[in-house]
Design an enzyme around this catalytic site. Structure first.
Site, PDB file in Angstrom:
ATOM      1  N   ASP A   1       0.869  -1.165   0.000  1.00  0.00           N
ATOM      2  CA  ASP A   1       0.000   0.000   0.000  1.00  0.00           C
ATOM      3  C   ASP A   1       0.912   1.223   0.000  1.00  0.00           C
ATOM      4  OD1 ASP A   1      -2.096   1.796   0.101  1.00  0.00           O
ATOM      5  OD2 ASP A   1      -3.188   0.744   1.681  1.00  0.00           O
TER       6      ASP A   1
HETATM    7  C1  BGC Z   1      -5.019   3.312   0.021  1.00  0.00           C
HETATM    8  C2  BGC Z   1      -5.094   2.321  -1.124  1.00  0.00           C
HETATM    9  C3  BGC Z   1      -4.955   3.038  -2.437  1.00  0.00           C
HETATM   10  C4  BGC Z   1      -3.629   3.814  -2.434  1.00  0.00           C
HETATM   11  C5  BGC Z   1      -3.410   4.605  -3.706  1.00  0.00           C
HETATM   12  C6  BGC Z   1      -3.793   4.177  -0.074  1.00  0.00           C
HETATM   13  O1  BGC Z   1      -3.866   5.214   0.864  1.00  0.00           O
HETATM   14  O2  BGC Z   1      -5.042   2.628   1.263  1.00  0.00           O
HETATM   15  O3  BGC Z   1      -6.326   1.649  -1.085  1.00  0.00           O
HETATM   16  O4  BGC Z   1      -5.006   2.140  -3.497  1.00  0.00           O
HETATM   17  O5  BGC Z   1      -3.644   4.730  -1.346  1.00  0.00           O
HETATM   18  O6  BGC Z   1      -4.279   5.674  -3.778  1.00  0.00           O
END
Ligand code: BGC
Length: 852
Positions: free
Chosen positions: A258
């Protein structure tokens, strides 16, 4: 973190159906070394072909080219929300990764699949390689969880079916899906450092289950989450990534972090991470934990060469797996994640960037509006309908009351990532899981349209939730009063009306409860429409005799009003089933969000998942929760009624029924692809190369010496020798194919029942099958559902297939699934509390039940 995405018709649908704790050192089971992908142990033709292409491709790459595919170029460094480096020598551009899952809690397999295909087609049309969804983490342990609406509800069986259909739909259109967030990211508070303590059984029977289905469906990538599990961050957790995901579940694709969830160079590499996102952030030398730092780590031998090869083979195998047939080529990104304007910087994070056309506004919507409308309508859960007030037929007059019925002032995308309240009708939650609405049909707009068609004379449209006298006046003068109320939830980089992602409580927002009470106090034909991310406390609404109808419309997306009116006026007979329990009091649920008040040490919050498998309806079936259940899991009314009869249970004989051969043996040794060129000077930037600062590159900073280490890099001596051991490894007993042992998916029982429509109109029933596994198991657990469309008086047979996994428990000692000696039962009904048919299950061939 504003994921200003293009498109995506938000298709939120509502469901239609519907201890071993410790720290890093006591990971319950050996998680080293990180399993390498090899076809030798995996009998899946789709992966085999892709793997062969990946091996050939990777064998021709240099060390830094390999590293370039594993590491993001940095936050806002390129057009997509995540971007990897590319291979200019081969004309292979880097990967474009883009949000998001778009909240679903839906329904029928066919619609789930169609939704996935539509998502895939839209992402592909925009030039996205990896769609960052679907999500089954959070699963929904706590109803307040901020991101529950991005997934499919707290039942793992339902979530697993939805994950599989969605993934196959997305990937059939040439886009790699990403199952996220792996794993136990069940709340937004403290998501970056909360340490979740979980036992092995609960892990398998609840949280890992839908990821097994995702892997079995062939998902190309998995995103590890922000939190820690039993002491170790998810993105360097050798138990969850190496042991469970790559070994037991036989996952052949790649694991990405993530955004910012990677914490060390070595820990993540040895712990099974394959791609670092967004790539920047790390000790000053490289300002990244991978990139040049990974190149150094490989050259020093801290990360074995085979581990890097495995990362890249996994990435490329996923790529080749979806790029087949009509999808062998791939369009380049034609949008920017960072601006809605036509012109913008190509590399927004850099002050050296050129400005150019970054948004070509390619319209990818096709005819998806029709599908979105169908999903919205069929996902509505009709909770109450006294005296058949619905469907409406040319009512004498209508009042439309509440901010949640209205067009958002300033347009549907006025609030960045939908992070505001009140702001007109709520049709999606907030955070990175959102998309830009191409348009949004509000309930008021759709109702005005319908009223004009019908010649319904009076419509009173009252917008303020706080002006109760006006609401009462409007309601008193109308034959039917439609009152709208909402709540929202989202990701914790946004705080909305003091809710930091997770909901602070389970009441309606913006005076919603008082508004409903005011309307109902003067109009016996009050219809309540709710747009909420999950359950709210509605006992007082359910018990109010003047509230004749309640509809939970979830987060329906751009066709919100149209889908609602289809149901209100009977063009669609409601068939949604609640994917969670509606309990009477907040304290009734078995767990709650750990917030500032609850965390003993906010710097090191530790959260035990002590309720184990007793989540949502499983807890209430056991008698948990003093206030009781207002509407049960799986509940939903329609405009007709169904009768259930003739339950049959057939035990499958023959090979499928008895033997469950243990997987034994060893893998081959870790394969190596290509050579690492001798000499540090081979791994620095080509002469004359002009860097774009602060872009992340794979090269060494100098060719004199290796200096990596310290900071966040991690120290090689912290890891056991096994972490770098590339010799042949034993295969786990429950493994053997993507999704785990193939025998787990063999059908052991076929259950049928007859469903008859005994009402006066055509309708669709969602019969549900629950099993009782005996002993210390919840009563009962969902193991089947289907969609049966019936004309009045028509009868059809519904068939449920029960697999070995469906009737097994996780044995923590043998590390395998096992059918226990407890007598077992099946129940078929309309919801978990309305069972019409039941039967015992005969023991499988070669077994007898010893306990009842
Ligand atoms: C989120 C993810 C997301 C990523 C990119 C993160 O803060 O938890 O679900 O895909 O950001 O935006």
């Amino acid at each position: 973190m504003a994921a200003t995405t293009f498109l995506l018709s938000l298709l939120s649908l509502l469901l239609l159906l519907l201890t071993a704790a410790g720290n890093a050192a006591d990971t319950p089971f050996p998680g080293f070394p990180s399993p390498w992908t090899t076809v030798a142990n995996i009998s899946d033709p789709a992966w085999t072909a892709a793997y062969a292409k990946a091996v050939e491709f990777v064998s021709g790459l240099t060390l830094t080219e390999k590293v370039n595919l594993t590491t993001g170029t940095g936050w806002e460094a390129d057009r997509c929300i995540g971007n990897t480096g590319g291979l200019p020598r081969l004309g292979f551009r880097g990967f474009c990764l883009m949000d998001g899952p778009l909240g679903v809690r839906n329904s029928i397999r066919r619609l789930m699949r169609l939704r996935g295909e539509a998502l895939g087609a839209e992402f592909r049309g925009k030039g996205v390689d990896v769609m960052l969804g679907p999500a089954s983490g959070p699963l929904g342990r706590v109803p307040q969880g901020g991101r529950n609406w991005e997934g499919f509800g707290p039942d793992p069986y339902l979530a697993g079916v939805a994950m599989a259909e969605t993934i196959q739909g997305i990937q059939s259109r040439g886009v790699i899906a990403c199952a996220k967030h792996y794993i136990l990211n069940e709340q937004e508070h403290y998501r970056g450092n909360i340490d979740v303590r979980i036992d092995d059984r609960t892990m398998h029977e609840l949280y890992l289950w839908p990821f097994a289905d995702a892997v079995r469906a062939g998902v190309g990538s998995v995103m590890c989450s922000y939190n820690k599990i039993n002491g170790t961050y998810a993105c360097e957790n050798e138990w969850t990534t190496n042991y469970l995901l790559k070994n037991e579940l036989g996952f052949q694709g790649f694991v990405m972090s993530d955004w910012g969830a990677q914490h060390t160079t070595l820990g993540s590499a040895l712990g099974g991470l394959d791609m670092a996102m967004p790539g920047d952030g790390g000790p000053p030398l490289y300002r990244a934990l991978w990139g040049g730092a990974l190149t150094e780590a490989v050259l020093r031998g801290d990360v074995p060469e085979w581990r890097l090869d495995d990362m890249v083979v996994r990435i490329m195998a996923a790529y080749f797996k979806v790029h087949t047939g009509d999808y062998t080529s791939r369009p380049a990104p034609n949008f920017s994640a960072w601006t809605n304007k036509t012109m913008g910087p190509l590399h927004p994070s850099s002050n050296q960037s050129t400005t150019t056309v970054v948004n070509e506004f390619v319209n990818v919507q096709a005819d998806h509006a029709t599908l979105i409308r169908e999903l919205g309508a069929k996902s509505i859960v009709l909770l109450k309908n006294t005296n058949n007030l619905l469907p409406l037929t040319k009512p004498a007059s209508l009042a439309i009351i509440g901010d949640d019925a209205q067009d958002p002032p300033g347009g549907p995308n006025a609030c960045p990532d939908r992070g505001c309240f009140p702001g007109g009708t709520v049709a999606m939650g907030y955070g990175s899981g959102t998309a830009e609405f191409p348009y949004l049909i509000s309930p008021a707009t759709a109702l005005y349209h319908q009223a004009a068609l019908d010649g319904t004379p009076i419509i009173t449209n009252t917008t303020s939730n706080w002006n109760l006298p006006a609401a009462r006046a409007a309601a008193a003068s109308a034959s039917v009063a439609l009152v709208f109320a909402a709540a929202t939830a989202g990701e914790n980089y946004l705080t909305v009306a003091t809710n930091a992602g997770d909901r602070n409580n389970l009441t309606l927002w913006g005076n919603g409860d008082a508004l409903i009470a005011a309307v109902a106090s003067v109009n016996p034909n009050t219809v309540v429409v709710l747009h909420t991310p999950g359950p709210v406390l509605l006992e007082h609404i359910a018990n109010n005799p003047n509230v004749s109808a309640i509809l939970w419309a979830g987060f329906p997306g751009q066709e919100s009003g149209n889908g609602l009116v289809d149901v209100l006026y009977g063009r669609v007979n409601p068939q949604g089933r609640s994917p969670f329990v509606w309990a009477a009091q907040e304290g009734d649920w078995p767990a709650r969000v750990m917030d500032e008040e609850e965390a003993e040490d906010p710097r090191r919050p530790v959260q035990g998942f002590g309720e184990g498998v007793w989540v949502d309806y499983r807890w209430f079936q056991k008698g948990g929760g003093r206030g009781g259940v207002v509407y049960p899991f799986g509940f939903g009314l329609g405009y007709t009624r169904f009768r259930y009869a003739n339950l049959t249970v057939v035990r499958q004989e023959g090979a499928a029924a008895g033997a469950y051969e243990l997987v034994e043996g060893v893998t081959g040794p870790a394969p190596r692809y290509g050579v690492v060129e001798e000499g540090l000077e081979m791994h620095v930037a080509p002469e004359g190369f002009e860097r774009i600062s602060p872009y992340v590159y794979p090269w060494l900073n100098n060719s004199e010496s290796l200096v990596v280490g310290g900071g966040g890099a991690g120290n090689s001596s912290e890891f056991p020798a096994a972490a770098r051991d590339g010799s042949a490894q034993p295969v786990l007993p429950a493994s053997g194919a993507p999704g785990g042992h193939p025998g787990l998916y063999e059908v052991l029982y076929t259950v049928t029942a007859l469903i008859t429509n005994i009402g006066k109109v055509k309708g669709t029933d969602i019969p549900q099958l629950y099993v009782q596994l005996g002993g210390d198991n919840p009563w009962g657990i969902l193991r089947g559902f289907d969609e049966v469309e019936l004309e009045p008086e028509e009868t059809k047979t519904v068939t449920f297939n029960l697999t070995r996994r469906d009737v097994s428990n996780w044995n923590t000692t043998t590390q395998n699934w096992e059918i226990t000696d407890w007598g077992k039962f099946v129940f078929v009904g309309s919801n978990v509390r309305d069972i019409h048919l039941n039967s015992s299950l005969p023991a499988p061939v070669g077994m007898t039940w010893r306990y009842s």
